[in-house]
Design a protein around this motif. Structure first.
Motif, short mmCIF file in Angstrom:
data_model
loop_
_atom_site.label_atom_id
_atom_site.label_comp_id
_atom_site.label_asym_id
_atom_site.label_seq_id
_atom_site.Cartn_x
_atom_site.Cartn_y
_atom_site.Cartn_z
N LEU A 35 28.39 74.45 11.08
CA LEU A 35 28.53 73.70 12.33
C LEU A 35 27.68 74.30 13.45
O LEU A 35 27.20 75.43 13.37
CB LEU A 35 30.01 73.66 12.73
CG LEU A 35 30.92 72.92 11.75
CD1 LEU A 35 32.37 73.05 12.16
CD2 LEU A 35 30.52 71.46 11.61
N SER A 58 29.04 68.85 15.41
CA SER A 58 28.51 68.49 14.08
C SER A 58 27.06 68.01 14.14
O SER A 58 26.45 67.76 13.09
CB SER A 58 29.38 67.39 13.46
OG SER A 58 29.45 66.26 14.30
N ASN A 67 30.39 66.00 8.18
CA ASN A 67 31.03 67.02 9.01
C ASN A 67 31.81 66.38 10.16
O ASN A 67 32.92 66.80 10.48
CB ASN A 67 29.99 67.99 9.57
CG ASN A 67 29.48 68.96 8.52
OD1 ASN A 67 30.15 69.25 7.55
ND2 ASN A 67 28.27 69.47 8.72
N TYR A 68 31.20 65.38 10.78
CA TYR A 68 31.85 64.69 11.90
C TYR A 68 33.14 64.01 11.43
O TYR A 68 34.18 64.10 12.10
CB TYR A 68 30.89 63.66 12.49
CG TYR A 68 31.47 62.84 13.63
CD1 TYR A 68 31.71 63.42 14.88
CD2 TYR A 68 31.80 61.50 13.45
CE1 TYR A 68 32.25 62.68 15.91
CE2 TYR A 68 32.35 60.75 14.48
CZ TYR A 68 32.57 61.35 15.71
OH TYR A 68 33.13 60.62 16.73
#
Length: 352
Positions: A35, A58, A67-68
């Protein structure tokens, strides 16, 4: 497909006291070092972050979209929302062939996670990885050990460590090289498709190390002759299987397979035989000359290189042809032995 994001959503109402930290949690936490920690102004938890801050967190990361999605579920999850990001460090040095990143997180009152970032796109990172073929203590391994030791001396609780790809190697190396008094406080270590073996002479810690690879593992088997890993089914093909977001989850755990597939076995066997036949000096000469050739293309990352890969391959071939005779001999030996090992390994595994 049910994956690690689905898992985080399904078990969002279970605390770690109610559902114990497991392999999927190990993979999720090993993804978090990728991140964008530069977007954080200080220690914070996901629960205290806005949607805009999570988007920034992200942004420009490996697997940014996934990731988001994962972070948004974690933010609203009883299981993950209070995980606190404490300390992030990044040490980059072109001269030392070093790109090291690590982050420490507080899971609850007395349990922490130390995560190491895997290989990124820049060639400094890739060269450091390749230096592992002839160097035991690359700079990031040394730094990983110092980071873990310093962090554990600053807290009193139990610690889990892990990382994806190169990060998995750093986690297991650091575990093996910190003092025994600190090793005793580590409850588990995770190598997520890390390129090296988790085998150790330290029998007291071997049972606390887990290595996971997909069925067509091409990264996790590079420098690992052992079979001390668990195989997870991936829904992707070839190199895309290195991405843990493609790993299949069933009934609250990964979908495991009895072994890697034939192609992975062929690559594993041929690479290990190939490396065994090459001297450390030959490996060093090849790696250094290869990256000098790459440097002459003017590109600093794999992504840049890939945009014009045909021209760059031609440029590297021309540079290799102009090297001193001894270096050209090393290149020929490298390629010749690799082809020979791959053919031999294919014949050995093809009809099993």
């Amino acid at each position: 497909m049910f994956d690690i994001i689905s898992y985080a959503r399904k078990f969002s109402k279970f605390t770690f006291a109610e559902k114990q930290f497991n392999n999927i949690d190990g993979v999720i936490f090993s993804q978090l070092p990728y991140l964008n920690y530069k977007s954080l102004s200080g220690p914070t938890s996901l629960a205290n972050m806005t949607i805009a801050e999570i988007a920034q967190f992200s942004h420009h990361t490996w697997n940014a979209k996934k990731n988001y999605q994962l972070l948004n579920i974690m933010k609203n999850s009883l299981r993950y929302r209070d995980v606190k990001f404490l300390d992030f460090t990044n040490k980059f040095s072109y001269g030392k062939d070093q790109n090291f990143s690590a982050v420490s997180m507080q899971i609850n009152a007395d349990h922490y996670f130390v995560g190491y970032r895997g290989t990124e796109s820049n060639f400094v990172d890739w060269k450091e990885d390749m230096n592992l073929s002839f160097m035991k203590e690359i700079p990031s391994r040394v730094e990983a050990t110092h980071y873990l030791k310093d962090f554990m001396n600053s807290v009193s609780g139990k610690v889990i460590i892990g990382g994806h790809s190169k990060g998995g190697d750093l986690a297991t190396f650091a575990f093996k090289h910190i003092p025994e008094s600190l090793q005793a406080r580590i409850t588990h270590a995770y190598s997520i498709d890390g390129p090296t073996s988790i085998k150790t002479k330290h029998t007291s810690i071997q049972d606390r190390i887990t290595k996971l690879v997909p069925q067509t593992s091409l990264i996790g088997i590079i420098m690992d002759r052992s079979k001390k890993f668990q195989v997870v089914r991936s829904t992707a093909d070839m190199m895309e299987q290195h991405n843990p977001f493609t790993w299949s989850v069933v009934d609250g755990d990964f979908e495991y397979l009895p072994q890697t597939d034939k192609f992975s076995k062929i690559v594993q066997d041929s690479l290990m035989t190939w490396q065994k036949e090459l001297s450390p000096g030959m490996k060093k000469t090849f790696v250094n000359s290869l990256f000098r050739a790459i440097d002459k293309t003017g590109h600093t990352s794999v992504n840049e290189f890939a945009k014009h890969w045909k021209q760059n391959v031609i440029a590297i071939t021309r540079t290799a042809a102009s090297q001193p005779a001894e270096t050209r001999k090393v290149w020929r030996n490298f390629s010749g032995k690799l082809i020979k090992c791959f053919i031999t390994s294919t014949g050995k595994h093809a009809f099993r």
